[in-house]
Motif scaffolding. Structure first.
Motif, PDB file in Angstrom:
ATOM      1  N   SER A  64      -1.944  -4.999  -3.316  1.00 43.26           N
ATOM      2  CA  SER A  64      -1.407  -3.887  -4.108  1.00 43.26           C
ATOM      3  C   SER A  64      -0.706  -4.405  -5.362  1.00 43.26           C
ATOM      4  N   THR A 106      -9.052  -1.737  -5.033  1.00 42.84           N
ATOM      5  CA  THR A 106      -8.822  -0.412  -4.451  1.00 42.84           C
ATOM      6  C   THR A 106      -9.603  -0.256  -3.151  1.00 42.84           C
ATOM      7  N   LYS A 110      -7.936   0.112   0.550  1.00 45.14           N
ATOM      8  CA  LYS A 110      -8.274   1.300   1.335  1.00 45.14           C
ATOM      9  C   LYS A 110      -8.841   0.908   2.698  1.00 45.14           C
ATOM     10  N   THR A 111      -9.758  -0.036   2.716  1.00 50.30           N
ATOM     11  CA  THR A 111     -10.356  -0.504   3.974  1.00 50.30           C
ATOM     12  C   THR A 111      -9.301  -1.150   4.879  1.00 50.30           C
ATOM     13  N   LYS A 113      -6.188  -0.510   5.073  1.00 47.39           N
ATOM     14  CA  LYS A 113      -5.257   0.484   5.604  1.00 47.39           C
ATOM     15  C   LYS A 113      -5.837   1.264   6.788  1.00 47.39           C
ATOM     16  N   GLN A 114      -7.147   1.213   6.959  1.00 52.03           N
ATOM     17  CA  GLN A 114      -7.799   1.982   8.030  1.00 52.03           C
ATOM     18  C   GLN A 114      -7.692   1.285   9.374  1.00 52.03           C
TER      19      GLN A 114
END
Length: 114
Positions: A64, A106, A110-111, A113-114
């Motif tokens: 991030s 990004t 995103k991946t 965080k899953q």
């Protein structure tokens, strides 16, 4: 981790260093050049740090930060173009590289965080 983003961010950092050399020697621009150098090379440094993350949260945090540095790099590039230190061709070429890295980061965040 995605090896491609590490390679692309390193190549981008090399490109930023060379661009900053050009800005310093040919355009005599020193203030924005230093900001661009710091932000543009920090992207890859944070990605490299993320590889040694102690946890998933630490990994996401480092990636991030890399994404934020890419956003700041985009700002300095835009400012250099708006003040005629960069031609549109120079600006667009480097900006496209930066945006590509941002998209990759990004997706990785995103991946993760899953």
């Amino acid at each position: 981790m995605n090896d491609t983003v590490e390679k692309k961010s390193f190549a981008f950092a090399v490109r930023i260093v060379n661009l900053c050399r050009y800005l310093e020697s040919e355009k005599r621009e020193h203030v924005i050049e230093k900001q661009l150098l710091r932000a543009g090379t920090s992207i890859g440094a944070n990605i490299a740090e993320a590889q040694e993350a102690q946890s998933r949260a630490d990994f996401i945090s480092k990636m991030s930060i890399a994404l934020k540095e890419a956003g700041e790099t985009r700002y300095w590039l835009r400012l250099l173009y708006a003040t005629s230190y960069l031609t549109f061709r120079q600006y667009e070429s480097v900006l496209n590289n930066c945006r590509e890295i941002e998209r990759m980061l990004t997706a990785i965040i995103k991946t993760s965080k899953q």
